[in-house]
Motif scaffolding. Structure first.
Motif, PDB file in Angstrom:
ATOM      1  N   LEU A  99       8.627 -26.622 -29.944  1.00 44.71           N
ATOM      2  CA  LEU A  99       7.370 -26.693 -30.679  1.00 44.71           C
ATOM      3  C   LEU A  99       6.578 -25.406 -30.518  1.00 44.71           C
ATOM      4  O   LEU A  99       6.673 -24.738 -29.481  1.00 44.71           O
ATOM      5  N   PRO A 100       5.770 -25.035 -31.517  1.00 43.42           N
ATOM      6  CA  PRO A 100       4.921 -23.841 -31.360  1.00 43.42           C
ATOM      7  C   PRO A 100       3.957 -23.967 -30.183  1.00 43.42           C
ATOM      8  O   PRO A 100       3.670 -22.983 -29.496  1.00 43.42           O
ATOM      9  N   GLU A 101       3.445 -25.188 -29.940  1.00 42.71           N
ATOM     10  CA  GLU A 101       2.538 -25.385 -28.811  1.00 42.71           C
ATOM     11  C   GLU A 101       3.237 -25.095 -27.486  1.00 42.71           C
ATOM     12  O   GLU A 101       2.644 -24.472 -26.591  1.00 42.71           O
ATOM     13  N   LEU A 102       4.488 -25.513 -27.369  1.00 48.95           N
ATOM     14  CA  LEU A 102       5.227 -25.276 -26.134  1.00 48.95           C
ATOM     15  C   LEU A 102       5.559 -23.799 -25.958  1.00 48.95           C
ATOM     16  O   LEU A 102       5.524 -23.258 -24.845  1.00 48.95           O
ATOM     17  N   GLU A 103       5.848 -23.133 -27.054  1.00 52.13           N
ATOM     18  CA  GLU A 103       6.123 -21.689 -26.979  1.00 52.13           C
ATOM     19  C   GLU A 103       4.880 -20.911 -26.549  1.00 52.13           C
ATOM     20  O   GLU A 103       4.952 -20.018 -25.690  1.00 52.13           O
ATOM     21  N   ILE A 104       3.733 -21.271 -27.121  1.00 52.56           N
ATOM     22  CA  ILE A 104       2.482 -20.596 -26.743  1.00 52.56           C
ATOM     23  C   ILE A 104       2.144 -20.905 -25.290  1.00 52.56           C
ATOM     24  O   ILE A 104       1.631 -20.043 -24.553  1.00 52.56           O
ATOM     25  N   TYR A 105       2.429 -22.109 -24.852  1.00 48.01           N
ATOM     26  CA  TYR A 105       2.186 -22.448 -23.450  1.00 48.01           C
ATOM     27  C   TYR A 105       3.056 -21.597 -22.520  1.00 48.01           C
ATOM     28  O   TYR A 105       2.599 -21.199 -21.437  1.00 48.01           O
ATOM     29  N   CYS A 106       4.283 -21.314 -22.907  1.00 50.30           N
ATOM     30  CA  CYS A 106       5.145 -20.443 -22.096  1.00 50.30           C
ATOM     31  C   CYS A 106       4.548 -19.036 -22.002  1.00 50.30           C
ATOM     32  O   CYS A 106       4.565 -18.419 -20.929  1.00 50.30           O
ATOM     33  N   TYR A 107       4.021 -18.533 -23.114  1.00 49.18           N
ATOM     34  CA  TYR A 107       3.338 -17.236 -23.079  1.00 49.18           C
ATOM     35  C   TYR A 107       2.158 -17.282 -22.105  1.00 49.18           C
ATOM     36  O   TYR A 107       1.953 -16.349 -21.303  1.00 49.18           O
ATOM     37  N   LEU A 137       0.334 -15.634 -32.248  1.00 52.11           N
ATOM     38  CA  LEU A 137      -0.721 -16.574 -32.610  1.00 52.11           C
ATOM     39  C   LEU A 137      -1.232 -16.348 -34.031  1.00 52.11           C
ATOM     40  O   LEU A 137      -1.673 -17.301 -34.693  1.00 52.11           O
ATOM     41  N   LYS A 138      -1.196 -15.121 -34.498  1.00 55.63           N
ATOM     42  CA  LYS A 138      -1.710 -14.837 -35.843  1.00 55.63           C
ATOM     43  C   LYS A 138      -0.924 -15.559 -36.925  1.00 55.63           C
ATOM     44  O   LYS A 138      -1.445 -15.780 -38.019  1.00 55.63           O
ATOM     45  N   ASN A 139       0.313 -15.925 -36.620  1.00 54.07           N
ATOM     46  CA  ASN A 139       1.155 -16.597 -37.615  1.00 54.07           C
ATOM     47  C   ASN A 139       1.083 -18.122 -37.501  1.00 54.07           C
ATOM     48  O   ASN A 139       1.786 -18.817 -38.240  1.00 54.07           O
ATOM     49  N   LEU A 140       0.281 -18.644 -36.584  1.00 57.28           N
ATOM     50  CA  LEU A 140       0.177 -20.084 -36.377  1.00 57.28           C
ATOM     51  C   LEU A 140      -1.201 -20.569 -36.804  1.00 57.28           C
ATOM     52  O   LEU A 140      -2.215 -19.981 -36.428  1.00 57.28           O
ATOM     53  N   ASN A 141      -1.217 -21.641 -37.581  1.00 56.28           N
ATOM     54  CA  ASN A 141      -2.471 -22.231 -38.041  1.00 56.28           C
ATOM     55  C   ASN A 141      -2.405 -23.741 -37.811  1.00 56.28           C
ATOM     56  O   ASN A 141      -2.237 -24.534 -38.730  1.00 56.28           O
ATOM     57  N   LYS A 142      -2.487 -24.131 -36.545  1.00 53.23           N
ATOM     58  CA  LYS A 142      -2.460 -25.537 -36.165  1.00 53.23           C
ATOM     59  C   LYS A 142      -3.615 -25.805 -35.208  1.00 53.23           C
ATOM     60  O   LYS A 142      -3.859 -25.012 -34.294  1.00 53.23           O
ATOM     61  N   ARG A 143      -4.305 -26.910 -35.441  1.00 54.34           N
ATOM     62  CA  ARG A 143      -5.465 -27.219 -34.603  1.00 54.34           C
ATOM     63  C   ARG A 143      -5.049 -27.580 -33.184  1.00 54.34           C
ATOM     64  O   ARG A 143      -5.838 -27.452 -32.253  1.00 54.34           O
ATOM     65  N   THR A 144      -3.833 -28.044 -32.989  1.00 54.43           N
ATOM     66  CA  THR A 144      -3.392 -28.364 -31.634  1.00 54.43           C
ATOM     67  C   THR A 144      -3.102 -27.119 -30.810  1.00 54.43           C
ATOM     68  O   THR A 144      -2.958 -27.199 -29.589  1.00 54.43           O
ATOM     69  N   VAL A 145      -3.029 -25.960 -31.469  1.00 58.70           N
ATOM     70  CA  VAL A 145      -2.790 -24.696 -30.757  1.00 58.70           C
ATOM     71  C   VAL A 145      -4.106 -24.052 -30.329  1.00 58.70           C
ATOM     72  O   VAL A 145      -4.113 -23.129 -29.507  1.00 58.70           O
ATOM     73  N   ASP A 146      -5.226 -24.547 -30.857  1.00 62.44           N
ATOM     74  CA  ASP A 146      -6.507 -23.867 -30.638  1.00 62.44           C
ATOM     75  C   ASP A 146      -6.887 -23.811 -29.159  1.00 62.44           C
ATOM     76  O   ASP A 146      -7.433 -22.799 -28.693  1.00 62.44           O
ATOM     77  N   VAL A 147      -6.613 -24.881 -28.420  1.00 62.98           N
ATOM     78  CA  VAL A 147      -6.980 -24.901 -26.996  1.00 62.98           C
ATOM     79  C   VAL A 147      -6.192 -23.842 -26.233  1.00 62.98           C
ATOM     80  O   VAL A 147      -6.746 -23.078 -25.429  1.00 62.98           O
ATOM     81  N   LEU A 148      -4.896 -23.770 -26.476  1.00 66.15           N
ATOM     82  CA  LEU A 148      -4.067 -22.755 -25.818  1.00 66.15           C
ATOM     83  C   LEU A 148      -4.436 -21.358 -26.291  1.00 66.15           C
ATOM     84  O   LEU A 148      -4.423 -20.401 -25.503  1.00 66.15           O
ATOM     85  N   ALA A 149      -4.768 -21.235 -27.575  1.00 66.17           N
ATOM     86  CA  ALA A 149      -5.122 -19.919 -28.112  1.00 66.17           C
ATOM     87  C   ALA A 149      -6.399 -19.381 -27.477  1.00 66.17           C
ATOM     88  O   ALA A 149      -6.505 -18.185 -27.177  1.00 66.17           O
ATOM     89  N   SER A 150      -7.381 -20.260 -27.240  1.00 68.33           N
ATOM     90  CA  SER A 150      -8.631 -19.790 -26.627  1.00 68.33           C
ATOM     91  C   SER A 150      -8.385 -19.247 -25.224  1.00 68.33           C
ATOM     92  O   SER A 150      -8.996 -18.247 -24.826  1.00 68.33           O
ATOM     93  N   ARG A 151      -7.472 -19.875 -24.469  1.00 70.57           N
ATOM     94  CA  ARG A 151      -7.142 -19.362 -23.143  1.00 70.57           C
ATOM     95  C   ARG A 151      -6.403 -18.031 -23.244  1.00 70.57           C
ATOM     96  O   ARG A 151      -6.628 -17.116 -22.439  1.00 70.57           O
ATOM     97  N   LEU A 152      -5.519 -17.918 -24.218  1.00 71.34           N
ATOM     98  CA  LEU A 152      -4.801 -16.654 -24.385  1.00 71.34           C
ATOM     99  C   LEU A 152      -5.745 -15.518 -24.763  1.00 71.34           C
ATOM    100  O   LEU A 152      -5.569 -14.383 -24.311  1.00 71.34           O
ATOM    101  N   TYR A 153      -6.756 -15.804 -25.591  1.00 74.81           N
ATOM    102  CA  TYR A 153      -7.737 -14.772 -25.930  1.00 74.81           C
ATOM    103  C   TYR A 153      -8.432 -14.247 -24.674  1.00 74.81           C
ATOM    104  O   TYR A 153      -8.628 -13.031 -24.514  1.00 74.81           O
ATOM    105  N   SER A 154      -8.798 -15.168 -23.779  1.00 73.97           N
ATOM    106  CA  SER A 154      -9.508 -14.761 -22.558  1.00 73.97           C
ATOM    107  C   SER A 154      -8.633 -13.888 -21.672  1.00 73.97           C
ATOM    108  O   SER A 154      -9.073 -12.830 -21.188  1.00 73.97           O
ATOM    109  N   TYR A 155      -7.385 -14.292 -21.473  1.00 75.03           N
ATOM    110  CA  TYR A 155      -6.489 -13.497 -20.626  1.00 75.03           C
ATOM    111  C   TYR A 155      -6.061 -12.197 -21.317  1.00 75.03           C
ATOM    112  O   TYR A 155      -5.764 -11.205 -20.639  1.00 75.03           O
TER     113      TYR A 155
END
Length: 487
Positions: A113-121, A148-166
């Motif tokens: 899943l894209p969410e799992l891939e972003i979580y690995c990052y 992340l720029k290629n993903l537009n899913k609301r379930t990714v937003d929480v992980l994306a906000s953490r990635l922005y900070s790091y």
């Protein structure tokens, strides 16, 4: 021989207890299953819980564990797997064999899943930052943002906000924070178009931090004033926003608004964020001193803040006394601390407040005093101290800081009698501000309450059902009465 036998017998129970405690890899697999459940059910709260659980495992992460988890979560040989593996340091062959042996038992997902891939990052990026591998962290964060720029899913937003900070933190640690300013603006625009409000909050705070890091306060205020406003979704991000807003207002000489923002940020911050609350209190103390207020001693005696606020306690004591020499010595003594906190320029502004406080104490103590004695008591070290004292007294009288008159012919300052403060409107204004604060806090608490979904619809349907039943009963009674009349 007997000793060897006893040693072996003692080691057996210790080996039997080790498999009972779940390993870090086992916890990561549980987090991965939680993310998958949240992604399929489209519930962001499950993914938020996964991020919170990851923070508890942060200190237990090792390279071998990450190798095994990436092999479990991502398909071996895929592009994300090879990219993330390249950022991790190489491990010993023995450890690698053990990890691969344990991971072979778990069948890797062919289409993660894209969410799992972003979580690995996110997991690899956190590990690299903790290991102080800043260059690898920069490369990993840049790759994750590109994905992340290629993903537009609301379930990714929480992980994306953490990635922005790091992502911002990795560039800040290397001193290259200015390089990503344009990219952060582009990400903020994308988050706005996608209605990602949590991402907008995070990116707005990162941009404000970026501007304030280079003392670009005007640009930060322009961005803040033109950014879209909405209800806060994250308490942590809202606290950061209030802190940055307080710093901007302080530099712009709007001390009243700055004090309100800084104190609110310190109150809303979680208890675990000790360093953040210390910074909020430092700026709030300076702002209150610039407003002519003296902070209470309890502010400096908060748990865990005594040593950090010690320079500001001594500075407050010098301002309270109105001793200019003591103020100068404390400013020189803790100049390095004030420069690190970026409050040195604000402390320079306090010199006028120290002089005014000393002058107020003099006006209360003496009904009439010569300007030469005023200059001596204020310890003015200028070429013409009497003329400076005269101008300071005249300005204080004009601003209403002291209730006195200036006799230029005789060179005196004549103080007037102090009146009763309860005969003025000051107590009413003080109570009014306290009541307004309590009402605002009550309104924020009501807005922060959580209700079950569609509760208002269920309530409306129940009311409509009652109304319908009541109308039916009235109609039946009316029909019965008409029937009785006919008989």
């Amino acid at each position: 021989m007997t000793q060897d036998v006893e040693m072996k017998e003692q080691q057996q129970p210790s080996n039997s207890t080790t498999p009972s405690s779940p390993s870090t890899l086992h916890h990561l697999k549980e987090i991965a299953s939680l993310i998958e459940t949240g992604a399929y059910a489209k519930e962001s709260r499950r993914i938020q819980k996964a991020v919170r659980l990851t923070n508890t495992l942060r200190r237990k992460l090792k390279t071998s564990v990450l190798y095994a988890f990436l092999d479990f979560a991502l398909s071996a040989g895929s592009e994300p797997f090879n990219r993330l593996i390249s950022y991790l340091p190489k491990e010993d062959e023995h450890e690698m064999e053990v990890d691969t042996a344990t991971s072979v038992t778990q069948a890797p997902a062919k289409h993660p899943l894209p969410e799992l891939e972003i979580y690995c990052y996110l997991l690899v990026l956190i590990f690299l930052i903790d290991q102080k591998k800043h260059n690898e962290a920069k490369a990993c964060s840049s790759a994750s943002i590109a994905r992340l720029k290629n993903l537009n899913k609301r379930t990714v937003d929480v992980l994306a906000s953490r990635l922005y900070s790091y992502y911002s933190l990795s560039y800040e640690l290397t001193g290259d924070l200015a390089e990503i300013r344009g990219n952060l603006l582009a990400l903020h625009r994308i988050a706005t178009l996608r209605h990602d409000e949590l991402g907008q909050e995070t990116l707005l705070n990162l941009l404000l931090r970026n501007y304030l890091h280079y003392n670009l306060y005007d640009q930060a205020e322009k961005l803040r004033s033109k950014a879209p406003r909405f209800e806060a979704h994250s308490n942590q991000q809202f606290c950061r926003y209030l802190f940055y807003l307080g710093k901007i207002r302080t530099i712009q000489l709007e001390y009243t608004d700055a004090k309100e923002s800084l104190l609110q940020a310190a109150r809303k911050a979680p208890a675990a964020a000790l360093a953040f609350r210390v910074q909020c209190n430092k700026w709030a103390i300076i702002v209150r001193l610039l407003l002519g207020e003296i902070p209470e001693r309890t502010v400096f005696m908060q748990k865990g803040m005594e040593n950090a606020l010690r320079p500001y306690f001594e500075l407050t004591n010098a301002v309270r006394i109105g001793d200019l020499e003591l103020f100068k010595s404390i400013a020189e003594k803790f100049s390095s601390t004030f420069s690190t906190d970026r409050t040195h320029n604000l402390i320079v502004r306090l010199r006028h407040n120290v002089i005014r406080t000393g002058l107020r104490n003099i006006s209360i103590s003496y009904s009439r005093i010569s300007l030469a004695d005023v200059a001596k008591k204020l310890r003015l070290d200028s070429a013409n101290p009497v003329a400076d004292a005269e101008s300071i007294v005249a300005k204080a009288i004009r601003d209403g800081a002291i209730d006195a008159t200036l006799d230029r012919v005789n060179g005196w300052m004549v103080s007037k009698e102090t009146g009763d403060i309860y005969s003025t409107n000051e107590p009413q204004l003080a109570f009014n501000s306290r009541i307004a604060f309590c009402l605002n806090m009550h309104n924020e608490a009501v807005r922060a309450l959580r209700f079950p979904p569609n509760s208002h619809k269920e309530k409306e349907s129940a009311e409509k059902r009652r109304e319908r039943q009541q109308q039916e009963q009235e109609l039946a009674k009316h029909i019965a009465e008409e029937d009785d009349d006919e008989f």
